[in-house]
Scaffold this motif. Structure first.
Motif, PDB file in Angstrom:
ATOM      1  N   TRP A  51      12.515   8.673  20.160  1.00 33.83           N
ATOM      2  CA  TRP A  51      13.227   7.566  19.521  1.00 33.83           C
ATOM      3  C   TRP A  51      12.865   6.281  20.259  1.00 33.83           C
ATOM      4  O   TRP A  51      13.204   6.112  21.437  1.00 33.83           O
ATOM      5  CB  TRP A  51      14.757   7.748  19.609  1.00 33.83           C
ATOM      6  N   TRP A  73       9.018  15.701  17.290  1.00 33.58           N
ATOM      7  CA  TRP A  73       8.547  15.236  15.973  1.00 33.58           C
ATOM      8  C   TRP A  73       7.277  14.394  16.123  1.00 33.58           C
ATOM      9  O   TRP A  73       6.437  14.371  15.242  1.00 33.58           O
ATOM     10  CB  TRP A  73       9.639  14.418  15.276  1.00 33.58           C
ATOM     11  N   TYR A  79       9.027   8.219   4.362  1.00 23.90           N
ATOM     12  CA  TYR A  79      10.241   8.265   5.170  1.00 23.90           C
ATOM     13  C   TYR A  79      10.457   6.825   5.603  1.00 23.90           C
ATOM     14  O   TYR A  79       9.585   6.230   6.248  1.00 23.90           O
ATOM     15  CB  TYR A  79       9.956   9.173   6.365  1.00 23.90           C
ATOM     16  N   HIS A  98       4.873  12.456  11.452  1.00 21.66           N
ATOM     17  CA  HIS A  98       5.549  11.501  12.313  1.00 21.66           C
ATOM     18  C   HIS A  98       4.476  10.806  13.134  1.00 21.66           C
ATOM     19  O   HIS A  98       3.777  11.423  13.922  1.00 21.66           O
ATOM     20  CB  HIS A  98       6.562  12.195  13.231  1.00 21.66           C
ATOM     21  N   ASP A 110      16.642   9.479   6.239  1.00 21.79           N
ATOM     22  CA  ASP A 110      17.228  10.110   7.413  1.00 21.79           C
ATOM     23  C   ASP A 110      18.728   9.786   7.494  1.00 21.79           C
ATOM     24  O   ASP A 110      19.162   8.730   7.048  1.00 21.79           O
ATOM     25  CB  ASP A 110      16.509   9.564   8.646  1.00 21.79           C
ATOM     26  N   HIS A 127      10.078   4.425  11.452  1.00 25.56           N
ATOM     27  CA  HIS A 127      11.049   5.288  12.142  1.00 25.56           C
ATOM     28  C   HIS A 127      12.175   4.409  12.691  1.00 25.56           C
ATOM     29  O   HIS A 127      12.233   3.211  12.381  1.00 25.56           O
ATOM     30  CB  HIS A 127      10.342   6.124  13.234  1.00 25.56           C
ATOM     31  N   HIS A 128      13.055   4.997  13.509  1.00 25.48           N
ATOM     32  CA  HIS A 128      14.259   4.253  13.925  1.00 25.48           C
ATOM     33  C   HIS A 128      13.940   2.973  14.708  1.00 25.48           C
ATOM     34  O   HIS A 128      14.774   2.072  14.780  1.00 25.48           O
ATOM     35  CB  HIS A 128      15.160   5.142  14.792  1.00 25.48           C
TER      36      HIS A 128
HETATM   37  C1  FUL Z   1      15.918  13.051  12.587  1.00 33.78           C
HETATM   38  C2  FUL Z   1      15.307  11.896  13.359  1.00 33.78           C
HETATM   39  O1  FUL Z   1      16.241  11.334  14.252  1.00 33.78           O
HETATM   40  C3  FUL Z   1      14.119  12.475  14.067  1.00 33.78           C
HETATM   41  O2  FUL Z   1      13.509  11.565  14.923  1.00 33.78           O
HETATM   42  C4  FUL Z   1      13.154  12.971  12.999  1.00 33.78           C
HETATM   43  O3  FUL Z   1      12.641  11.880  12.262  1.00 33.78           O
HETATM   44  C5  FUL Z   1      13.838  13.982  12.087  1.00 33.78           C
HETATM   45  C6  FUL Z   1      12.983  14.443  10.942  1.00 33.78           C
HETATM   46  O4  FUL Z   1      15.016  13.430  11.565  1.00 33.78           O
HETATM   47  O5  FUL Z   1      17.142  12.754  12.086  1.00 33.78           O
END
Ligand code: FUL
Length: 495
Positions: free
Chosen positions: A79, A314, A163, A68, A204, A117-118
């Protein structure tokens, strides 16, 4: 009455033909049960459900790593909001080779990175948005984290995965479902065509609201089809179809873990309907018992992945440098993930210099030393089963695999007289997952004692118990769907 008799006759025929073809006919990835069969018929079919080759290769990796790393690394958040300036991203000492070296030395066989990521910030110079490394000061906007990691993986023979968060808090089109699906698939296409082989795509499950409150409908089937076209050997995980989220982020899988599960894979409405009808989700305690089989119409090979971070969060946070999990915690996680029929996905987040810190490295080196020490001496050392029931043992490859047919008891004499506290069992999953219950007993000073009992085995099951010394060891498969195929039985001493 007539209908019932017909069903019974049909079921009997299926049972007969099942047992006749028992060792030759297998179902890859999925099996659909005939209408209204007896449970025995379903169990016989379930026993012959096997992984797709890409799932088998994935399972055999055992240990994989998560990275991450993104804008959150610079904002001390977990986040991001999607409103962060790309100016914040500047890992001046980034060294992807250091990441791969450290993780490879720890025993990891694949690295999966948060390409997005988000918060929507992209670690590669995507053409889909300016919210990426190309707008950052890092390498004057000329850098590409994905390229650097991919090249380093190539150099060290490490597998590589991405990811790509479906939830995107930056993209303006998020919430306009067809538009965002096109945007997302363009990002997938870049990642799956610009960087050579991709071994895992991690989806995710988080799905937040769009900027104007609209909800995004993901076109999962289109995503899967695209991946199958561009990277046919990549496994798709979590909201994907090949690899199942174990249901926790603690590092601990289930003691009873069926890779042959009634849980329908992926995020499609069809899968959601199947799981809803059975009243299950990824967190359910039971995903594969005979009780569930009796209600199910399908069974899937959908093995578990245990994702957990080496730190509380993370992403890297300076305040968590002192909270990196220690060796004994990581060893416990190893036994509770790899040792419970799952693949471990251990997250090790680089810091804001772009390096894995010494705190994490120390724990990883300790874990590797602990694992090497664990496997150093197998006290059974390939000892052949003998004694009660051996006339019923079938040697399949005359080395390690044995398949007790009627009397499911096998005795072994430890090759080396020493104490042990871990037992390891493996099934030959290329012929299905079958064992439902087993017991291990030890004979010492003429007394038999139960040292461990367990339920499922699958690819690998490890059990730790207080130290034992034994003159003889007895393994009994108490129940199994069809003839079990045990490929490994080993005894170790763990520190
Ligand atoms: C979750 C994410 O919301 C976290 O931030 C992280 O990436 C984890 C592996 O999955 O759903």
């Amino acid at each position: 009455m007539i209908r019932k008799t017909l069903v019974a006759a049909a079921a009997l025929m299926v049972i007969i033909s099942c047992s006749r073809h028992q060792e030759t006919e297998f179902f890859t990835g999925r099996v659909d049960f005939p209408v209204e069969p007896y449970l025995g018929v379903k169990e016989a079919m379930a026993a012959r459900l096997i992984p797709h080759p890409r799932q088998l290769e994935w399972q055999q990796m055992e240990m994989t790593a998560f990275i991450h790393f993104s804008i959150n690394t610079f904002t001390d958040r977990e986040w991001g909001t999607g409103k962060e300036s790309p100016e914040l991203f500047n890992p001046v000492s980034l060294d992807a080779e250091q990441w791969v070296r450290v993780l490879s030395e720890a025993g990891m066989k694949m690295i999966i990175i948060t390409a997005k990521h988000h918060d929507g910030f992209c670690l590669w110079p995507t053409r889909t948005t300016t919210h990426s490394v190309a707008s950052s000061p890092w390498k004057n906007g000329q850098g590409d984290v994905i390229r650097e990691l991919r090249d380093a993986c190539e150099k060290y023979g490490m597998k590589f995965g991405v990811y790509l968060s479906p939830w995107d808090r930056n993209a303006e089109c998020y919430g306009d479902s067809p538009e965002y699906n096109r945007f997302y698939m363009e990002q997938l296409t870049e990642l799956l065509t610009w960087y050579g082989k991709v071994d895992e795509v991690w989806f995710d499950g988080a799905n937040g609201e769009g900027p104007d409150g609209r909800r995004q409908e993901y076109d999962w089937q289109a995503y899967y089809d695209l991946i199958r076209e561009l990277q046919p050997d990549a496994v798709t995980a979590i909201m994907g179809e090949d690899v199942r989220w174990v249901g926790t982020e603690s590092g601990y899988g289930r003691e009873t873990e069926w890779s042959a599960t009634v849980m329908a894979p992926g995020g499609t409405p069809e899968s959601a309907a199947i799981n809803k009808a059975l009243g299950i989700d990824a967190m359910s305690a039971d995903l594969g018992s005979s009780n569930l089989l009796s209600k199910a119409e399908h069974l899937f090979w959908y093995p578990a992945e245990v994702d957990v971070s080496i730190r509380p969060g993370w992403f890297w946070h300076a305040s968590e440098d002192s909270l990196v999990k220690d060796v004994s915690k990581l060893a416990d996680i190893y036994l509770s993930s790899v040792g419970r029929n799952a693949v471990l996905l251990l997250n090790v987040p680089p810091d804001n210099r772009g390096l894995i810190t010494d705190h994490d490295i120390r724990s990883l080196q300790g874990l590797r030393a602990w694992i090497d020490n664990l496997y150093a001496v197998d006290l059974l050392n390939g000892a052949r089963p003998y004694g009660q029931g051996t006339s019923n043992l079938i040697d399949n490859d005359n080395t390690t695999t044995w398949s007790p047919r009627h009397n499911r008891v096998a005795s072994f004499v430890p090759a080396i007289a020493a104490t042990f506290n871990v037992a390891m069992l493996q099934e030959d999953i290329t012929r299905g997952q079958r064992v439902e219950k087993f017991i291990i007993e030890a004979l010492y000073e003429k007394m038999w004692d139960t040292i461990a009992t367990g339920t499922t085995i699958g690819y690998k099951r490890m059990i730790r118990f207080p130290e034992v010394k034994a003159d003889e060891i007895r393994l009994t498969i108490i129940s199994s769907r069809s003839t079990p195929h045990i490929s490994t039985f080993a005894l170790y001493h763990a520190d």
